[in-house]
Design an enzyme around this catalytic site. Structure first.
Site, PDB file in Angstrom:
ATOM      1  N   GLY A  31       0.718  -1.157  -0.073  1.00  0.00           N
ATOM      2  CA  GLY A  31       0.158   0.121   0.030  1.00  0.00           C
ATOM      3  C   GLY A  31       0.711   1.334  -0.266  1.00  0.00           C
ATOM      4  N   PHE A  35       2.076   9.596   3.705  1.00  0.00           N
ATOM      5  CA  PHE A  35       3.398   9.367   4.273  1.00  0.00           C
ATOM      6  C   PHE A  35       4.545   8.682   3.589  1.00  0.00           C
ATOM      7  CE2 PHE A  35       0.752   5.648   4.748  1.00  0.00           C
ATOM      8  CZ  PHE A  35       1.656   4.634   4.555  1.00  0.00           C
ATOM      9  N   GLY A  36       4.318   7.713   2.764  1.00  0.00           N
ATOM     10  CA  GLY A  36       5.092   7.199   1.756  1.00  0.00           C
ATOM     11  C   GLY A  36       4.530   5.534   1.508  1.00  0.00           C
ATOM     12  N   LEU A  38       3.577   1.376   2.594  1.00  0.00           N
ATOM     13  CA  LEU A  38       3.409   0.363   3.604  1.00  0.00           C
ATOM     14  C   LEU A  38       3.892  -0.933   2.832  1.00  0.00           C
ATOM     15  CD1 LEU A  38       1.948  -0.441   6.126  1.00  0.00           C
ATOM     16  CD2 LEU A  38      -0.133  -1.036   4.823  1.00  0.00           C
ATOM     17  N   LYS A  53       5.679   0.916   7.854  1.00  0.00           N
ATOM     18  CA  LYS A  53       5.331   2.053   7.161  1.00  0.00           C
ATOM     19  C   LYS A  53       6.755   3.011   6.772  1.00  0.00           C
ATOM     20  CE  LYS A  53       1.398   4.560   8.305  1.00  0.00           C
ATOM     21  NZ  LYS A  53       0.448   5.419   8.717  1.00  0.00           N
ATOM     22  N   ASP A 143      -9.457  12.443  10.785  1.00  0.00           N
ATOM     23  CA  ASP A 143      -9.462  11.789   9.453  1.00  0.00           C
ATOM     24  C   ASP A 143     -10.491  10.640   9.401  1.00  0.00           C
ATOM     25  OD1 ASP A 143      -9.077  11.867   6.558  1.00  0.00           O
ATOM     26  OD2 ASP A 143      -7.086  10.735   6.757  1.00  0.00           O
TER      27      ASP A 143
END
Length: 350
Positions: A31, A35-36, A38, A53, A143
């Site tokens: 994923g 953030f970047g 997974l 992560k 969120d």
């Protein structure tokens, strides 16, 4: 938390494989997000699969350490994923966490984008529970969306336990220095997911507990209806958020909840009338849905709409299957190698 944050860089190569800390092997990508990446991972000490992560160190607005700090504050609690490690991994910051399974978004897609009232109630009660706990720790989530609520692994005691994940946008509404509620402000930039965010968030008001609960209401109605009136508005991207806000304000709660039990409208009226500093009555909101569940004569059998399907494959499933195939090939190769070595030894003995 089982493994504390390190004071120095602790990643190295182990037989050509990149390892975080002293035991977490990095696997394939499953994923991505703001953030970047997974990644699937494995604890080499226990063989347990984990989620990793990875956030580039050079990226603007680092969120991973902030998220780690929030998880530390939340501690060990049902429905909060376990965090095993935070540290450095070459050009990345890395957060190693408990591997979960299907998100509410994946379940919703598998059910042709419609949930029954029974399933929606069961989901609602768990979502309110999770957010109530987060709020009890002085944190507002900011969120709420189906992708951020994830069930545990199938075949375990957590397979029907909904977890709240991804605290990158979470914020303390209780100031840790003063131990007082943050002050009301306006002119704030939009934070969250436009489809589900509260009207007050669209208007640039500082978010508090009321906004998380209104967002939950929008998610629940999305599950029941299959879509929301402010989706797919044909407008210029620059005007998108303004149009969404105007539509949310224009559509009445009765219209939004038309065709569904009145308890959903009662929920929306309550959360939209909350003040910025108000402490929500979570027990009242859960009672609304518990009473509806009993009144509807639903069974407490833990069955959701997707349980009638043979199987829902997630990205994690696919990668786990790939990993199993790799291990199977490795095992077969080892068996061939062992047989060849045994044959060689037998020839030597002859």
């Amino acid at each position: 938390m089982s493994k504390d944050i390190p004071n120095k860089k602790e990643n190295y190569e182990n037989n050509g494989e990149e390892v975080i800390g002293r035991s977490f092997r990095i696997g394939k990508k499953i994923g991505s997000g703001s953030f970047g990446e997974l990644r699937l991972g494995q604890d080499m000490e226990t063989n347990e699969m984990v989620a990793i992560k990875l956030e580039p160190k050079i990226s603007k607005g680092h969120t991973l350490h902030h998220e780690y700090r929030i998880y530390r504050k939340l501690g060990i609690m049902e429905g909060i994923p376990k965090v095993y490690y935070y540290g450095s991994c070459g050009k990345f910051n890395a957060l190693v966490m408990e591997l979960l399974w299907r998100s509410l978004s994946e379940c919703f897609e598998s059910c042709h984008k419609k949930f029954s009232v029974k399933t929606t109630i069961q989901v609602a009660l768990q979502m309110i529970d999770r957010v109530e706990y987060v709020h009890s720790k002085g944190i507002v989530y900011r969120d709420i969306k189906p992708e951020n609520f994830v069930f545990g692994k199938p075949g375990t005691s957590k397979q029907h336990l909904l977890h709240i994940i991804d605290f990158g946008l979470a914020k303390e509404y209780i100031d840790p220095k003063t131990n007082k509620h943050i002050v009301y402000r306006t002119g704030k930039s939009l934070t969250g997911t436009a489809r589900y965010m509260s009207i007050n968030t669209h208007l640039g008001k500082e978010q508090s507990r009321r906004d998380d609960l209104e967002s939950i209401g929008h998610v629940l109605l999305y599950f029941l209806r299959g879509s929301l009136p402010w989706q797919k508005l044909s407008t210029d991207p620059k005007e998108k958020y303004r149009k969404i806000c105007e539509t949310k304000q224009a559509v009445s709660i009765e219209e939004l909840c038309d065709g569904f039990p009145s308890e959903f409208a009662e929920y929306m009226h309550y959360v939209r009338e909350l003040g910025f500093y108000d402490n929500p009555n979570y027990a009242y909101l859960k009672k609304l849905f518990n009473d509806l569940f009993e009144k509807s004569n639903y069974k407490h059998d833990g069955i959701y709409d997707w349980n009638h399907l043979s199987y829902i494959k997630s990205k994690v499933d696919s990668e786990m299957e790939n990993l199993s195939m790799v291990k199977l090939k490795q095992s077969k190769n080892e068996m061939k190698q062992n047989s060849a070595e045994k044959l060689t030894q037998e020839k030597k003995l002859e």
